[in-house]
Motif scaffolding. Structure first.
Motif: not given
Ligand code: AMP
Ligand code: GLY
Length: 424
Positions: A103, A142, A144, A154, A186-189, A193, A215, A283-284
């Motif tokens: 990441k 958030v 990670k 995460v 990171e900043e929470r968004l 999704e 999820k 997000l990823e």
């Molecule tokens: P990721 O594996 O990075 O996609 O993260 C898994 C889940 O965490 C995502 O599907 C989102 O629901 C949540 N998530 C990840 N990053 C953020 C973010 N910056 N703000 C809010 N939710 C997040």
């Protein structure tokens, strides 16, 4: 042509089912596969992590194309190994798979390429991370783990206390092992999704229709995160103009930045997006088909997937026509073992599979199943992805749940609200 699909989940069953339909597919092998791929293809008893054994099998069985499902063998360099031996293989190289496997790498690449994403800082020690959180008071963040953690690394935090606990769990207690050696905070968004998957040969981008995953384990998006409890496609959460914007401002600059970094990307580029009030933000990235997004996507795809995969491997994706889709939406409901995403028992006998599969416009994709003395038994947390087409999303949902009702084993459960966000 003989094809080897590597992996054994719902995504790989969908890939095997779809690829077998190609007139150019002869034998389709799946390693290790599951009880569903045993019917739609041929299972090979080799784990998806045993790269030398997979290579040996491919050589001995005249495999002309390998398709890699999961992220772990990609991150371990299976594509590099097969290419070295001149076996055509679909998926990114080890260096390109870093986009999912680290990441920290992903976030730095996005920042460098000006791709919209959450503000972030990276840390390689726990004390600095804790100080950063304490200095920022109660800003929602958030936390990670840098490395692969089967979707669990995460932690979305609602306050400072939770963020401190998350940093300690990942960075100090090493809940995800080495994956937690570095951290991203990171900043929470906020927003809906969306999963936008595209196939690319490093030059041309073949964007698939947008899908939405679910999820959290329980209805109303509550409970712990899972690998995905259901998905549907297409999703109205992103319109055509915005999807085009994502191609131009997210996918294209990412592929370009990977090339500049000497990591030409070939395979599936999966952008996990948050639709924020400021527009879509990444997000990823994943470097493979999503599971369960792959199941409804492939159920709707009319184009021969083998044509697209081969063109990608050969670097001539620009010759392929845009994807042809069944206009009907598809909904996939994941049926899981009691206890998942925590611990669960295996070996429960599943009944009603044939009855469910016989319903019109239904396909039951297997994930954690295996054959045992003529019976199908559970062998994983996510067990089945019951997928249906319908004239509307509501009808596809109805049909999927009708099929779910046919299927039984002790402790089986599923979310009851898959696709409700699209139905309103
Ligand atoms: P990721 O594996 O990075 O996609 O993260 C898994 C889940 O965490 C995502 O599907 C989102 O629901 C949540 N998530 C990840 N990053 C953020 C973010 N910056 N703000 C809010 N939710 C997040
Ligand atoms: N469905 C989420 C993933 O495949 O990572």
């Amino acid at each position: 042509m003989n094809i080897l699909i590597v992996g054994g989940g719902g995504r790989e069953h969908a890939l095997a089912w779809k690829i077998s339909q190609s007139p150019r597919a002869d034998r389709v092998f799946v390693a290790p596969g599951n009880a569903g791929t045993a019917v739609d293809a041929e299972n090979v008893d080799i784990s998806d992590g045993d790269i030398p054994a997979l290579l040996e099998f491919a050589k001995q069985n005249k495999v002309e194309l390998a398709v890699i499902g999961p992220e772990a063998p990609l991150a371990a360099g299976i594509v590099d190994v097969f290419e070295e031996e001149k076996i055509r293989v679909f998926g990114p190289s080890r260096a390109a798979a870093e986009l999912e496997a680290s990441k920290v790498f992903c976030k730095n690449l996005l920042r460098g390429a000006d791709v919209p994403s959450a503000d972030f800082r990276t840390f390689d020690n726990v004390d600095d991370a804790l100080k950063y959180i304490r200095d920022r008071e109660n800003t929602p963040v958030v936390v990670k783990a840098d490395g692969l953690a089967a979707g669990k690394g995460v932690i979305v935090c609602s306050g400072q206390g939770e963020a401190v606990a998350a940093v300690k769990m990942i960075g100090a207690d090493k809940a995800f092992g080495e994956a937690g050696n570095r951290l991203v905070i990171e900043e929470r968004l906020v927003g809906q999704e969306v999963s936008v998957l595209a196939i690319t040969d490093g030059r041309t981008i073949f964007t698939l229709q947008p899908a939405q995953d679910h999820k959290p384990a329980h209805d109303g998006d509550t409970g712990p995160n899972t690998g995905g409890m259901g998905a549907y496609c297409p999703t109205p959460a992103i319109d055509e103009a915005t999807l085009y914007w994502v191609e131009e401002h997210v996918l294209v600059p990412t592929v370009h930045a990977m090339k500049l970094d000497g990591r030409d990307f070939r395979g599936v580029l999966y952008a996990g997006l948050m639709m924020t009030p400021q527009g879509p933000k990444v997000l990823e990235y994943n470097v493979r088909f999503g599971d369960p997004e792959c199941q409804p996507l492939l159920m709707r795809l009319k184009t021969d997937l083998l044509d697209v995969i081969e063109a990608t491997v050969d670097g001539r994706l620009s010759e392929i026509d845009p994807a042809d889709w069944d206009p009907r939406p598809a909904v996939c409901v994941v049926m899981a073992s009691e206890g998942y995403p925590g611990g669960y028992e295996k070996g429960r006998v599943i009944t009603g599979l044939e009855e469910a599969d016989a319903l019109p416009d239904v396909k039951v994709f297997h994930a954690g199943t295996k054959l045992n003395a003529g019976q199908t038994i559970t062998s994983g947390g996510r067990v089945l992805g019951v997928t249906a087409l319908g004239d509307t999303i509501a009808q596809a949902k109805l049909q999927a749940y009708k099929a779910v009702k046919c299927i039984r084993w002790k402790g089986a459960w599923c979310r009851t609200d898959i696709a409700d966000k699209a139905i309103g």
